[in-house]
Design an enzyme around this catalytic site. Structure first.
Site, PDB file in Angstrom:
ATOM      1  N   GLY A 195      39.788  42.337  54.659  1.00  0.00           N
ATOM      2  CA  GLY A 195      38.873  42.243  53.517  1.00  0.00           C
ATOM      3  C   GLY A 195      38.896  40.839  52.954  1.00  0.00           C
ATOM      4  O   GLY A 195      39.967  40.246  52.829  1.00  0.00           O
ATOM      5  N   ARG A 223      37.632  43.023  60.780  1.00  0.00           N
ATOM      6  CA  ARG A 223      38.795  43.781  61.253  1.00  0.00           C
ATOM      7  C   ARG A 223      38.615  43.887  62.765  1.00  0.00           C
ATOM      8  O   ARG A 223      37.493  43.921  63.263  1.00  0.00           O
ATOM      9  CB  ARG A 223      38.826  45.167  60.608  1.00  0.00           C
ATOM     10  CG  ARG A 223      38.910  45.083  59.082  1.00  0.00           C
ATOM     11  CD  ARG A 223      39.044  46.414  58.387  1.00  0.00           C
ATOM     12  NE  ARG A 223      38.670  46.294  56.982  1.00  0.00           N
ATOM     13  CZ  ARG A 223      39.496  45.873  56.007  1.00  0.00           C
ATOM     14  NH1 ARG A 223      40.746  45.562  56.284  1.00  0.00           N
ATOM     15  NH2 ARG A 223      39.072  45.770  54.759  1.00  0.00           N
ATOM     16  N   ASP A 269      48.045  42.795  55.090  1.00  0.00           N
ATOM     17  CA  ASP A 269      48.932  43.475  56.037  1.00  0.00           C
ATOM     18  C   ASP A 269      48.503  43.387  57.500  1.00  0.00           C
ATOM     19  O   ASP A 269      49.273  42.976  58.366  1.00  0.00           O
ATOM     20  CB  ASP A 269      48.982  44.961  55.675  1.00  0.00           C
ATOM     21  CG  ASP A 269      50.151  45.260  54.768  1.00  0.00           C
ATOM     22  OD1 ASP A 269      50.603  44.313  54.088  1.00  0.00           O
ATOM     23  OD2 ASP A 269      50.599  46.417  54.740  1.00  0.00           O
ATOM     24  N   THR A 277      44.260  38.708  49.344  1.00  0.00           N
ATOM     25  CA  THR A 277      43.677  40.033  49.122  1.00  0.00           C
ATOM     26  C   THR A 277      43.594  40.267  47.630  1.00  0.00           C
ATOM     27  O   THR A 277      44.502  39.875  46.892  1.00  0.00           O
ATOM     28  CB  THR A 277      44.523  41.160  49.764  1.00  0.00           C
ATOM     29  OG1 THR A 277      44.163  42.406  49.151  1.00  0.00           O
ATOM     30  CG2 THR A 277      46.009  40.952  49.567  1.00  0.00           C
ATOM     31  N   ASP A 336      43.940  42.949  46.078  1.00  0.00           N
ATOM     32  CA  ASP A 336      44.742  44.088  45.624  1.00  0.00           C
ATOM     33  C   ASP A 336      46.128  43.725  45.103  1.00  0.00           C
ATOM     34  O   ASP A 336      46.776  44.528  44.450  1.00  0.00           O
ATOM     35  CB  ASP A 336      44.904  45.099  46.775  1.00  0.00           C
ATOM     36  CG  ASP A 336      43.617  45.828  47.080  1.00  0.00           C
ATOM     37  OD1 ASP A 336      42.701  45.790  46.230  1.00  0.00           O
ATOM     38  OD2 ASP A 336      43.518  46.438  48.157  1.00  0.00           O
ATOM     39  N   ASP A 395      48.804  43.597  46.711  1.00  0.00           N
ATOM     40  CA  ASP A 395      49.734  44.603  47.235  1.00  0.00           C
ATOM     41  C   ASP A 395      50.654  44.083  48.330  1.00  0.00           C
ATOM     42  O   ASP A 395      51.112  44.842  49.183  1.00  0.00           O
ATOM     43  CB  ASP A 395      48.941  45.817  47.746  1.00  0.00           C
ATOM     44  CG  ASP A 395      47.976  45.454  48.877  1.00  0.00           C
ATOM     45  OD1 ASP A 395      47.782  44.231  49.121  1.00  0.00           O
ATOM     46  OD2 ASP A 395      47.418  46.364  49.498  1.00  0.00           O
ATOM     47  N   ARG A 449      43.549  50.732  46.723  1.00  0.00           N
ATOM     48  CA  ARG A 449      43.756  51.951  47.500  1.00  0.00           C
ATOM     49  C   ARG A 449      45.217  52.396  47.409  1.00  0.00           C
ATOM     50  O   ARG A 449      45.502  53.562  47.177  1.00  0.00           O
ATOM     51  CB  ARG A 449      43.346  51.714  48.956  1.00  0.00           C
ATOM     52  CG  ARG A 449      42.648  52.896  49.600  1.00  0.00           C
ATOM     53  CD  ARG A 449      42.061  52.533  50.955  1.00  0.00           C
ATOM     54  NE  ARG A 449      40.891  51.674  50.844  1.00  0.00           N
ATOM     55  CZ  ARG A 449      39.644  52.131  50.709  1.00  0.00           C
ATOM     56  NH1 ARG A 449      39.403  53.418  50.678  1.00  0.00           N
ATOM     57  NH2 ARG A 449      38.635  51.295  50.595  1.00  0.00           N
ATOM     58  N   ARG A 504      41.822  61.801  15.799  1.00  0.00           N
ATOM     59  CA  ARG A 504      42.037  60.708  14.835  1.00  0.00           C
ATOM     60  C   ARG A 504      40.730  60.017  14.454  1.00  0.00           C
ATOM     61  O   ARG A 504      40.716  59.084  13.655  1.00  0.00           O
ATOM     62  CB  ARG A 504      42.952  59.644  15.452  1.00  0.00           C
ATOM     63  CG  ARG A 504      44.428  59.889  15.374  1.00  0.00           C
ATOM     64  CD  ARG A 504      45.211  58.564  15.301  1.00  0.00           C
ATOM     65  NE  ARG A 504      44.619  57.481  16.073  1.00  0.00           N
ATOM     66  CZ  ARG A 504      44.947  57.182  17.326  1.00  0.00           C
ATOM     67  NH1 ARG A 504      45.849  57.880  17.960  1.00  0.00           N
ATOM     68  NH2 ARG A 504      44.372  56.161  17.934  1.00  0.00           N
ATOM     69  N   ARG A 536      35.977  56.882  18.303  1.00  0.00           N
ATOM     70  CA  ARG A 536      34.634  57.197  18.747  1.00  0.00           C
ATOM     71  C   ARG A 536      34.450  57.016  20.253  1.00  0.00           C
ATOM     72  O   ARG A 536      33.567  57.604  20.860  1.00  0.00           O
ATOM     73  CB  ARG A 536      33.612  56.338  17.996  1.00  0.00           C
ATOM     74  CG  ARG A 536      33.492  56.732  16.525  1.00  0.00           C
ATOM     75  CD  ARG A 536      32.624  55.752  15.767  1.00  0.00           C
ATOM     76  NE  ARG A 536      31.350  55.511  16.428  1.00  0.00           N
ATOM     77  CZ  ARG A 536      30.286  56.293  16.335  1.00  0.00           C
ATOM     78  NH1 ARG A 536      30.332  57.379  15.619  1.00  0.00           N
ATOM     79  NH2 ARG A 536      29.169  55.985  16.963  1.00  0.00           N
TER      80      ARG A 536
END
Lengths: 319, 319, 319, 319
Positions: free
Chosen positions: A11, A72, A103, A125, A127, A129, A171, A211, A214
């Site tokens: 990605g 990919r 990864d 990336t 993410d 991660d 993800r 409480r 709104r």
């Protein structure tokens, strides 16, 4: 080492272009030739390889996406695909490779390294991660895109008694959702790392409603489930009017933030230094605000952890 | 006329604050008192009415949303609700009213006018679906929000062979989708005014795919159906990988664009001028780049038309 | 400790509102009352002090500037002024104070601490010139504002053979200029830490011109001198057409970036924790991506250092 | 007509790329070949001419600057230069030309038309100083850039008692300054069309100061004088602390706004239509929200007028 290659894979993430630029300029600074490989490992197999000059990376530091395109590639997961790639490296005289991505990208880099072709991984990336680095290239930009969107929703939220559900990327990692929740004062954040929190979300909504609150904003990482589904479940559980926004691929694009450009420039240049110093099979990263590098195999065997203190803080500040 | 009121009603739109500011400042310039009515007609019924000064509208010209809040109000559709509102106007000595919003807002203004309380309508809605004005307050900002999102998607789109479906607002009017399509070079635009175009979308996708086009952007106005559903149908019809983004309420917020602020300032000030000149039951607008006003009843009985030439142009430019 | 105060002082920075919000919410979470002090130490002297509730910090996390206003205060540098401030603290029962700002702000906090009133400093300044923290609140936002401006200049730069000089903030610290230079690929960066670099700038311009480079971007920190003067000197030395942009106070404003909001939230909450744990005379910071705190006297006696590796990298990448 | 050319000339403006894209796609839609001429009339003389395809204008609709580059060209003002240009047109078989730019650009187009080479002018300049069109390509984007900068300055302005002077572009036309003043609620606007207003600025500042106004924003068009000089004069006349920002070339760049992209697409396509319909020596424009065209000689002999009603309104709303 006189010739190196660079590719982006998986990605795409904002800042990848700044990293490519840094690799090219740092290499040329050291009188090393650089070859750009298009479409990631697929392009390595296919020989989509061109020599890059200073001019090749002009006017790209501020661009989203990746000038080298990304893809990919199933074939590169096979021994056969890897050998085809090595054939192309030999053909062009490329002695080492810098692979920018996540990864999957590092898995390819590991394979090439094992076969005697030194590779350095650069974490790119949105993410965040990847273990071994506090931040990945693209995370900061994606985060700013998300809060920009939530700010706009807040503008309109005050008018009506409503709950807004915003689905963000992530993800396997909740970093984007968690940071966005802190940055935007969201009432609740749902992340893959903590699965059983839905009843807590409902409790907070009900308490807030009693409480006199709104409107509320709930951020859901895609790894937890679809925002549209959560919107429906919240409506059922609370009877509050609910609106859903799925930010989708807007989060991948945009001009990289200053932080991402600087991070990408530093990591890209550091990767060149490592390669020229004879290192191999490493991933560069930034930890504790310092440039570091780790064994890429170790990175692939480690799981990224979300920051527990920040998760706790996000709950304390959204009372 | 020595005292006037101002309210915003219906869905909020960026620029409403700039309109409120212009009403307040123009009135004070003419030594007329202004009363801000909160929560639209509901607040008129409930008496949520406060005197506004120059300072009340400081630092709001650049804010999204509306400082006076907005609401939809069922009660004001009844004679009884309207009489309650008039009671409050009498109580505060308010002789005329400026109502900022869309269709529903103007219906209320018409009722008050008929009952002897002069009202002027100011068109504020992101949908641009009001006849009698070339542009409504908020349209330009929403449009810029949309193209900003699509630009980000484009950044990432080049990497993968994919179709991106983006659902934008527009229940009855295709203006946002059509303008966004032109501004972003979308491959296809689906708007409520032209319902049978789905097969054309599929044809264009297939032709593009055959010509080697790697990615396409389809913009769908919500009035045509859900973006998620269209994504599924496109995937079924073409077998192309499809990603959906639902921009949702991000489109209602954000700091108003320069054009929206200027438009809102001009329309708000013009509404004050009309009221002070004894006009009643009118809607202000901008047509052919000039300030105009129309009978509000006529506006309510007319249907907004999408620009056919622009629709044709969007097809010609996306060959 | 049952009652604490919070103020912002000195030059304002984006993210100060997020810090105020975190202080208020974290304190209320621990059942501690919070008092907002307006106009910095001047307001402490004058008693511009109001109790804050959850609602006081609603809808401010995304706003630039500071809701508590800021000011510089000569009187508080005197013993007499400090005693007046303490008088007010006693009157309101405020037992501890959180002071958000830079050097001058911390000097005041030190004085109060010495007189028995525990204070915690929170580093908020766009200049990033505070030791003991890797980043100050506001730096990241200002940096993004700068690169956004330079990106726009780059768009137009390609058309004409010109040198663009951009003056950015930074009286004593070159961080903004240096990071902006890296993030935007500037040809040269002039910062207060390295004064004798003007001839290097000229050499690079001349070399670039000879290589056929059509345009160059030079970033000058205000601490080195006026951008307008540098523009003139560059024109004289190279005969290249030169254009100057002085970004000025645009750099102080704008909605805070995601990173600044998160940083401000973490530092603000951490300051409350320290105060409630009986700490005093400390400055909170983020170092190596972890929350830290330092003796505020030590911070006042240390000089911030610019990152030498990054300075070197900026030269290597702008060959 | 089977082959047409397109060029951009003079100062670049955001949206020029969208206009080029529309010209190319509209021409190809009509099976007409398009040639892109780089560096304006200089490139026409030098023969920097390339055939353009659909792919040549991919991914440029959202980019600032101009893909065809721009330049001012002294040589083309001479008969000799014009004949060289015509030589190149003949050589490439180019039968008609679309010239995007301002006054100088249209002068060149007029000369070619007179020599039998039909030209159509498209108004592209941020200054909005072209008669015969309500808006020029780039004006809306520049305006949004300006108000974005002023919004940021406002954020910080509230903290300190200060006057902010902002110098914006506009050598002969006050449109940018006037619209920005209205859009940002500036206290005063100084434009070239009304020269003797400095004492009014001072009066307003003094009155505001007496009323307790803490900060003021003054917008100065560069045609009136340097912002830095005005800052000094204001300081001298009022003794108020004054800060100056010179927005400079940031105003020329940036991704074009939605309105500018749509306007550019419509004007570019309309220019192709005119050329194919045998028109010559015309400038396209948008007036009263409709596409129009005018004799280019008439345009060159007319002076653009600033909108007096808007100037008056800006004074009324900034009481």
């Amino acid at each position: 080492m006189k010739k190196i290659g660079v590719l982006t894979s998986g990605g795409d993430a904002p800042g990848m272009n700044a990293a490519i630029r840094a690799v090219v300029r740092k290499a040329i600074y050291h009188n090393v030739e650089v070859y750009g490989i298009k479409y990631g490992y697929q392009g390595l197999i296919d020989g989509s390889i061109d020599k890059m000059e200073l001019g090749s990376v002009g006017d790209i530091i501020q661009r989203g996406g990746t000038k080298l395109y990304s893809a990919r590639c199933e074939e590169f997961k096979t021994e056969e695909g890897q050998l085809k790639g090595i054939e192309q490296m030999k053909k062009h005289g490329i002695e080492g490779l810098i692979a920018i991505g996540g990864d999957g990208t590092f898995m390819g880099a590991k394979k090439l390294t094992e076969k005697g072709y030194p590779c350095i991984g650069v974490p790119g990336t949105i993410d965040n991660d990847i273990p071994g680095t506090d931040f990945t290239i693209g995370f900061d930009t994606a985060l700013n895109t998300i809060i920009d969107a939530i700010d706009k929703i807040r503008d309109t939220a005050t008018s009506h008694e409503r709950t807004y559900v915003i689905e963000v990327m992530g993800r396997n990692a909740g970093d984007l959702a968690l940071w966005a929740g802190l940055a935007d004062g969201a009432e609740s954040v749902l992340i893959p790392e903590f699965e059983d929190e839905f009843s807590d979300v409902i409790d907070r909504l009900k308490r807030g409603h009693e409480r006199g609150k709104r409107h509320s904003i709930i951020i859901v990482a895609e790894g937890v489930g679809s925002g549209v589904d959560f919107g429906r479940k919240i409506k059922e559980a609370t009877d509050l009017e609910t609106r859903v926004t799925v930010l989708g691929h807007t989060q991948r694009g945009g001009s990289p933030s200053a932080s991402d450009r600087v991070l990408a420039s530093r990591l890209g240049a550091h990767a060149v230094d490592l390669l020229l110093n004879g290192k191999s099979g490493r991933m560069v990263g930034i930890q504790q605000n310092k440039l570091v590098d780790h064994d890429i195999v170790e990175i692939l065997n480690t799981k990224h952890q979300v920051d527990l203190d920040m998760y706790r803080l996000s709950k304390e500040l959204s009372i």
